[in-house]
Design an enzyme around this catalytic site. Structure first.
Site, mmCIF file in Angstrom:
data_model
loop_
_atom_site.group_PDB
_atom_site.id
_atom_site.type_symbol
_atom_site.label_atom_id
_atom_site.label_comp_id
_atom_site.label_asym_id
_atom_site.label_seq_id
_atom_site.Cartn_x
_atom_site.Cartn_y
_atom_site.Cartn_z
ATOM 1 N N SER A 19 10.332 31.939 17.645
ATOM 2 C CA SER A 19 10.098 33.414 18.268
ATOM 3 C C SER A 19 11.205 33.557 19.139
ATOM 4 C CB SER A 19 8.714 33.145 18.975
ATOM 5 O OG SER A 19 8.410 34.050 20.010
ATOM 6 N N TYR A 24 3.028 28.472 24.872
ATOM 7 C CA TYR A 24 3.314 29.067 23.259
ATOM 8 C C TYR A 24 4.998 29.204 23.382
ATOM 9 C CZ TYR A 24 4.035 32.340 19.652
ATOM 10 O OH TYR A 24 4.484 32.852 18.332
ATOM 11 N N LYS A 57 7.581 27.057 20.811
ATOM 12 C CA LYS A 57 8.522 27.622 20.011
ATOM 13 C C LYS A 57 10.028 27.309 20.352
ATOM 14 C CE LYS A 57 5.834 30.132 17.777
ATOM 15 N NZ LYS A 57 5.899 29.746 16.218
#
Length: 273
Positions: free
Chosen positions: A164, A177, A181
């Protein structure tokens, strides 16, 4: 030296180009995790249109059946099963079913991810970190470890991790999160030299803000999107199909000299660590 090279290319023009058929994935078998919606489904469509037999999966049987029906309606070879990549028995079942029904494995697109937390990173708990890192990072590695021997038996293959833009620019309220990534960028770099000996290429895609159900809280929020658009060259949300095409490219012979890399597909948002 350069004159000799140019002379060779003039006398043998095919030495400097690949045939158009190099982008074909006919005969290849591709496992795509979390592939009944969003980027995963778009990757299955892109790989399937290029001739691959795609194996799609999701935690919900109803979602699997819906995706399989859609892909079959598009004349794509497809097999589907339920799979929670956070569970070892499910990962093994997915690989074994693929071997039994498709005869081998050539491609793994590791797309599965979770984000059970939204808020100040200091408010995140140990349980949240365990969940995010277990699914987003550890399961991606363990799936790769499972498929590598089978890719090697077929002379090589491709692994693509879906990261991401948050790997480069941690997003407000998405701290754990974002860290997970970023870890996928490092996993890509760590695996690439080791698997190159087995003719297996390992690459990564880092999408920007893509219009998927997973990212609804971002692209449906006008204030958030106004801020993002100030950072974009292409002033819109991306589409899953635009990421699926990048993934298919990385799995094709057109990308045969690319490994250990992350392609950012962010609409021009600046990305650096």
């Amino acid at each position: 030296m350069l004159r000799c090279v140019f002379r060779c290319l003039r006398t043998n023009p095919t030495a400097g180009q690949r045939g158009m058929s190099q982008s074909s994935l006919a005969g290849k078998v591709a496992i795509i995790t979390a592939s009944t919606d969003g980027i995963g489904l778009a990757a299955a469509q892109a790989l399937g249109r290029r001739g691959a037999h795609v194996v799609v999966s999701s935690r919900q049987q109803a979602n699997v059946e819906k995706a399989v029906a859609l892909l079959k309606s598009q004349s794509i070879q497809v097999t589907g099963t339920t799979c929670n990549v956070g569970k070892g028995e499910d990962r093994e079942k997915l690989v074994q079913m693929t071997l039994e029904q498709c005869g081998g494995i050539d491609i793994l697109v590791s797309n599965a991810a979770v984000n059970p937390f939204f808020g100040n990173i200091l408010d995140s708990t140990e349980e949240i970190w365990d969940k995010i890192l277990s699914v987003n990072v550890k399961a991606a590695f363990l799936m790769t470890k499972l498929v590598v021997p089978h890719m090697a038996k077929r002379g090589g293959g491709n692994v693509v991790f879906v990261s991401s833009v948050a790997a480069y620019q941690p997003m407000l309220a998405l701290g754990p999160y974002s860290v997970s990534k970023t870890a996928l960028l490092g996993l890509t770099r760590a695996l690439a030299p080791e698997l190159a000996h087995s003719n297996i290429r390992v690459n990564c895609v880092a999408p920007g803000i893509i219009k998927t159900r997973f990212s609804t809280t971002l692209w449906e929020n006008d204030d958030i999107m106004d801020e993002f658009k100030r950072q974009l060259c292409i002033k819109r949300v991306g589409l899953p199909e635009e990421i699926g095409g990048v993934i298919a490219f990385l799995c094709s012979e057109d990308a045969s000299y690319i490994t250990g890399e992350t392609i950012t597909a962010t609409g021009g948002m600046s990305c650096r660590l």
